[in-house]
Scaffold this motif. Structure first.
Motif, PDB file in Angstrom:
ATOM      1  N   ASN A 166       7.913   0.576  -3.094  1.00 41.25           N
ATOM      2  CA  ASN A 166       7.157   1.323  -4.147  1.00 41.25           C
ATOM      3  C   ASN A 166       6.335   0.108  -4.925  1.00 41.25           C
ATOM      4  OD1 ASN A 166       7.846   3.846  -3.470  1.00 41.25           O
ATOM      5  ND2 ASN A 166       9.259   4.165  -4.979  1.00 41.25           N
ATOM      6  N   ILE A 167       7.018  -0.895  -5.418  1.00 43.62           N
ATOM      7  CA  ILE A 167       6.328  -2.086  -6.278  1.00 43.62           C
ATOM      8  C   ILE A 167       5.230  -2.760  -5.458  1.00 43.62           C
ATOM      9  CG2 ILE A 167       8.180  -3.749  -5.812  1.00 43.62           C
ATOM     10  CD1 ILE A 167       6.203  -3.162  -9.106  1.00 43.62           C
ATOM     11  N   VAL A 168       5.807  -3.106  -4.274  1.00 43.85           N
ATOM     12  CA  VAL A 168       4.649  -3.648  -3.277  1.00 43.85           C
ATOM     13  C   VAL A 168       3.681  -3.105  -3.152  1.00 43.85           C
ATOM     14  CG1 VAL A 168       4.288  -4.754  -1.165  1.00 43.85           C
ATOM     15  CG2 VAL A 168       6.513  -5.339  -2.198  1.00 43.85           C
ATOM     16  N   GLN A 208      -0.500  -3.936  -4.288  1.00 42.31           N
ATOM     17  CA  GLN A 208      -1.396  -4.025  -3.330  1.00 42.31           C
ATOM     18  C   GLN A 208      -2.541  -2.908  -3.414  1.00 42.31           C
ATOM     19  OE1 GLN A 208       0.957  -3.615   0.555  1.00 42.31           O
ATOM     20  NE2 GLN A 208       1.198  -5.926   0.719  1.00 42.31           N
ATOM     21  N   SER A 209      -1.889  -1.542  -3.965  1.00 40.72           N
ATOM     22  CA  SER A 209      -3.218  -1.045  -4.377  1.00 40.72           C
ATOM     23  C   SER A 209      -3.996  -1.203  -5.597  1.00 40.72           C
ATOM     24  CB  SER A 209      -2.547   0.542  -4.387  1.00 40.72           C
ATOM     25  OG  SER A 209      -1.937   0.989  -3.532  1.00 40.72           O
ATOM     26  N   MET A 210      -3.228  -1.938  -6.311  1.00 43.36           N
ATOM     27  CA  MET A 210      -4.086  -2.381  -7.687  1.00 43.36           C
ATOM     28  C   MET A 210      -4.977  -3.418  -7.033  1.00 43.36           C
ATOM     29  SD  MET A 210      -1.193  -2.514 -10.600  1.00 43.36           S
ATOM     30  CE  MET A 210      -2.139  -2.626 -11.909  1.00 43.36           C
ATOM     31  N   SER A 242      -1.003 -10.801   1.933  1.00 42.14           N
ATOM     32  CA  SER A 242       0.063 -10.269   1.664  1.00 42.14           C
ATOM     33  C   SER A 242       0.440  -8.957   2.438  1.00 42.14           C
ATOM     34  CB  SER A 242      -0.285  -9.585   0.282  1.00 42.14           C
ATOM     35  OG  SER A 242      -1.253  -8.441   0.266  1.00 42.14           O
ATOM     36  N   THR A 243      -0.618  -8.270   3.139  1.00 40.29           N
ATOM     37  CA  THR A 243      -0.291  -7.276   3.927  1.00 40.29           C
ATOM     38  C   THR A 243       0.117  -8.034   5.337  1.00 40.29           C
ATOM     39  OG1 THR A 243      -2.792  -7.132   4.759  1.00 40.29           O
ATOM     40  CG2 THR A 243      -1.901  -5.746   3.117  1.00 40.29           C
ATOM     41  N   SER A 244      -0.006  -9.219   5.513  1.00 36.47           N
ATOM     42  CA  SER A 244       0.349  -9.661   6.692  1.00 36.47           C
ATOM     43  C   SER A 244       1.872 -10.252   6.871  1.00 36.47           C
ATOM     44  CB  SER A 244      -0.581 -10.788   7.279  1.00 36.47           C
ATOM     45  OG  SER A 244      -0.570 -11.972   6.584  1.00 36.47           O
ATOM     46  N   LEU A 245       2.441 -10.273   5.506  1.00 36.16           N
ATOM     47  CA  LEU A 245       3.792 -10.802   5.602  1.00 36.16           C
ATOM     48  C   LEU A 245       4.785  -9.817   6.372  1.00 36.16           C
ATOM     49  CD1 LEU A 245       4.214 -10.996   1.592  1.00 36.16           C
ATOM     50  CD2 LEU A 245       4.173 -12.781   3.235  1.00 36.16           C
ATOM     51  N   SER A 246       5.670 -10.453   7.184  1.00 32.04           N
ATOM     52  CA  SER A 246       6.589  -9.737   7.939  1.00 32.04           C
ATOM     53  C   SER A 246       7.509  -8.970   7.252  1.00 32.04           C
ATOM     54  CB  SER A 246       7.250 -10.940   8.860  1.00 32.04           C
ATOM     55  OG  SER A 246       8.421 -10.180   9.609  1.00 32.04           O
ATOM     56  N   GLY A 249       0.518  -7.020 -15.840  1.00 33.89           N
ATOM     57  CA  GLY A 249       1.851  -7.576 -16.559  1.00 33.89           C
ATOM     58  C   GLY A 249       2.848  -6.677 -16.451  1.00 33.89           C
ATOM     59  N   ARG A 250       2.883  -5.404 -16.537  1.00 35.33           N
ATOM     60  CA  ARG A 250       3.958  -4.369 -16.383  1.00 35.33           C
ATOM     61  C   ARG A 250       4.478  -4.532 -14.940  1.00 35.33           C
ATOM     62  NH1 ARG A 250       2.903   1.538 -18.478  1.00 35.33           N
ATOM     63  NH2 ARG A 250       5.134   1.747 -17.467  1.00 35.33           N
ATOM     64  N   GLN A 251       3.570  -4.513 -14.025  1.00 37.27           N
ATOM     65  CA  GLN A 251       3.981  -4.403 -12.602  1.00 37.27           C
ATOM     66  C   GLN A 251       4.709  -5.927 -12.093  1.00 37.27           C
ATOM     67  OE1 GLN A 251       4.095  -1.747 -10.978  1.00 37.27           O
ATOM     68  NE2 GLN A 251       2.921  -0.622 -12.682  1.00 37.27           N
ATOM     69  N   PHE A 252       4.191  -7.082 -12.753  1.00 35.72           N
ATOM     70  CA  PHE A 252       4.678  -8.250 -12.520  1.00 35.72           C
ATOM     71  C   PHE A 252       6.477  -8.322 -13.073  1.00 35.72           C
ATOM     72  CE2 PHE A 252       0.640 -10.812 -12.294  1.00 35.72           C
ATOM     73  CZ  PHE A 252       0.467 -10.233 -10.983  1.00 35.72           C
TER      74      PHE A 252
END
Length: 213
Positions: free
Chosen positions: A34-36, A40-42, A91-95, A195-198
């Protein structure tokens, strides 16, 4: 409440190893995804905002009689769009064929690296943006009138390109301040938006690290 939360957690793991642990793992796997996904959406939304914002800026500047400033700002934003797309692709290519904890660590490592990449460009972006805005202000009709009024109030024979020396000194000092604090300005802007998401990401990694140990 004599027992600590940590003790109760451990007791839960000991008494219900087949029930609690899988549920907790599933919960943290879901939180991780969810957090990732949220970040990524942001980031993807930010790219769209940059593109739309540059077009709107160009139109607005043209309408107020400053098309060259609009074009100049668009040229400054284009590298940001390119950087943003490249970083998002990384980021989207991370395994994902690894544990949620390891994936989050890799994502966090990419995030910090990405922030440093952006920071390098923003150290150039903010000063150039400031120069563009000041130049437009000085060459505009309104700017010319303001400079005339200033020179009437503070007359001087030392003038460069129609600008009194003391005004050039002030602009130069402001530019140096922008250069000095460009990184801080970027970090502030970044913290306001993400900030909040980090913070949630850091807390989730810390929680998973604690449970893992």
């Amino acid at each position: 409440m004599n027992r600590s939360i940590e003790a109760m957690w451990k007791e839960g793991f000991i008494n219900e190893p087949n029930l609690a642990a899988p549920k907790i793992n599933a919960l943290y796997n879901l939180k991780s995804q969810n957090i990732v996904d949220k970040l990524q959406s942001m980031f993807a939304l930010n790219i769209k905002a940059l593109i739309i914002g540059s077009i709107i800026m160009m139109i607005m500047m043209s309408l107020i009689g400053a098309p060259f400033l609009g074009l100049y700002i668009c040229c400054l934003l284009i590298p940001l769009v390119i950087i943003a797309k490249k970083e998002l692709a990384k980021s989207t290519s991370l395994s994902k064929g690894q544990s949620s904890y390891d994936y989050l660590l890799n994502f966090d490592h990419w995030l910090k690296s990405s922030i440093n990449t952006y920071a390098k460009y923003y150290r150039l972006f903010y000063p150039l943006f400031f120069i563009g805005m000041v130049t437009q202000a000085l060459v505009s009709k309104a700017g010319g009138k303001i400079i005339s009024l200033i020179m009437q109030k503070f007359p001087t024979d030392i003038v460069l390109l129609g600008i009194p020396y003391y005004l050039i000194i002030i602009i130069t000092m402001l530019l140096l301040l922008v250069i000095k604090y460009s990184d801080a300005l970027y970090r502030l802007d970044l913290n306001i938006v993400y900030g909040r998401q980090f913070k949630k990401l850091d807390e989730l990694i810390a929680d998973m690290k604690t449970l893992k140990s």
